[in-house]
Scaffold this active site. Structure first.
Site, PDB file in Angstrom:
ATOM      1  N   VAL A  10      -2.205  -7.150  -3.178  1.00  0.00           N
ATOM      2  CA  VAL A  10      -2.485  -7.621  -2.462  1.00  0.00           C
ATOM      3  C   VAL A  10      -3.493  -9.573  -2.343  1.00  0.00           C
ATOM      4  CG1 VAL A  10      -0.256  -6.251  -0.845  1.00  0.00           C
ATOM      5  CG2 VAL A  10      -3.109  -6.687  -0.605  1.00  0.00           C
ATOM      6  N   TYR A  31     -15.756  -5.025   8.354  1.00  0.00           N
ATOM      7  CA  TYR A  31     -14.615  -4.216   8.657  1.00  0.00           C
ATOM      8  C   TYR A  31     -13.555  -3.615  10.209  1.00  0.00           C
ATOM      9  CZ  TYR A  31     -10.462  -0.138   9.426  1.00  0.00           C
ATOM     10  OH  TYR A  31      -9.250   0.200   9.542  1.00  0.00           O
ATOM     11  N   GLY A  54       0.899  -1.266  -0.145  1.00  0.00           N
ATOM     12  CA  GLY A  54      -0.272   0.356   0.109  1.00  0.00           C
ATOM     13  C   GLY A  54       1.076   0.916  -0.273  1.00  0.00           C
ATOM     14  N   ALA A  55       1.880   1.813  -0.495  1.00  0.00           N
ATOM     15  CA  ALA A  55       3.513   2.026  -1.384  1.00  0.00           C
ATOM     16  C   ALA A  55       2.765   3.533  -1.252  1.00  0.00           C
ATOM     17  CB  ALA A  55       4.175   1.793  -1.512  1.00  0.00           C
TER      18      ALA A  55
END
Length: 252
Positions: free
Chosen positions: A61, A153, A9-10
């Site tokens: 991912v 979540y 998540g860069a």
């Protein structure tokens, strides 16, 4: 070779902030994200500014087969990873359980739990072989308590909290550190993603108080990673001053 950090998540938010901070500290970086144009932009800036090496991986991912492939085909010198920051994660929707969208549920479970596991399985095996390493999993206040309409979540982040503890036990014999970082309200793209691009609704989440910013969390991660070899930060819960728990915020 300098130490290596892999950040998922860069391309924005906490992941991007970590990339800048770790580059500043001289780490070479493996940046994994879905948006190729942002990977290119961030990598170019970091190489120019800090004279480090950057390996870019454009991947999701949640794609188990591709994640295995892109990681296993890294050059051997890039597999000596010192720090894994499992940052990729998201929330979708804010509905009560009876009105939830099952596609949203699948995306959160696939990203926040299964995606973290897919990456961790590969990288932890390399760390076990090397008898060293540090895994940092980004959780949430939602992994410590449950708030209204957060149902799935919150469940995914509770799973991350459990995995922090499980990884720490499993990897203890191999000298590998595991840290859980749990932010409260952080103003990033998180709410824009949760509300599927509705920027007005996302902005209202942070009205009337000063939320955390991505740099706050990156600095906490660096603190944990930079401790001496005999010290591990197991768990860190970080909140804005104006936030008491998952749902109570003082707004002006």
């Amino acid at each position: 070779m300098a130490k290596i950090a892999l950040i998922t998540g860069a391309t924005s938010g906490i992941g991007e902030a970590c990339a800048h901070l770790f580059a500043q500290q001289g780490y070479h970086l493996i940046l994994l994200g879905r948006r190729e144009h942002l990977l290119e932009k961030i990598a170019h800036h970091l190489v120019d500014k800090y004279a480090i090496e950057v390996k870019k991986i454009q991947a999701d991912v949640t794609d188990k087969e591709n994640i295995n492939y892109v990681l296993e085909t890294l050059p051997i010198n890039w597999k000596n990873i010192d720090v894994l920051i499992n940052n990729a994660g998201l929330s979708q929707g804010l509905d009560p359980i009876d009105k939830g969208d099952t596609d949203d549920w699948d995306r959160m479970i696939d990203t926040n739990i299964k995606g973290l596991l897919y990456v961790s399985k590969v990288i932890s095996s390399w760390m076990v072989a090397a008898k060293k390493g540090h895994i940092v999993n980004i959780g949430s206040i939602a992994g410590k308590e449950v708030y209204a309409n957060g149902n799935v979540y919150c469940a995914t982040k509770h799973a991350v909290d459990a995995l922090n503890k499980a990884m720490r036990i499993d990897l203890l014999p191999h000298g590998i550190k595991v840290t859980g970082i749990h932010p409260g309200a952080v103003e990033t793209e998180f709410s824009i993603v949760r509300f599927k691009g509705d920027e007005g609704r996302a902005k209202k989440v942070y009205d009337g108080f000063d939320p955390l910013v991505a740099q706050d969390i990156a600095e906490a991660i660096w603190f944990a990673v930079s401790r001496p070899a005999h010290v591990n930060i197991n768990d860190m819960l970080i909140m804005p001053t104006a936030q008491a728990n998952g749902s109570l915020i003082k707004r002006d």
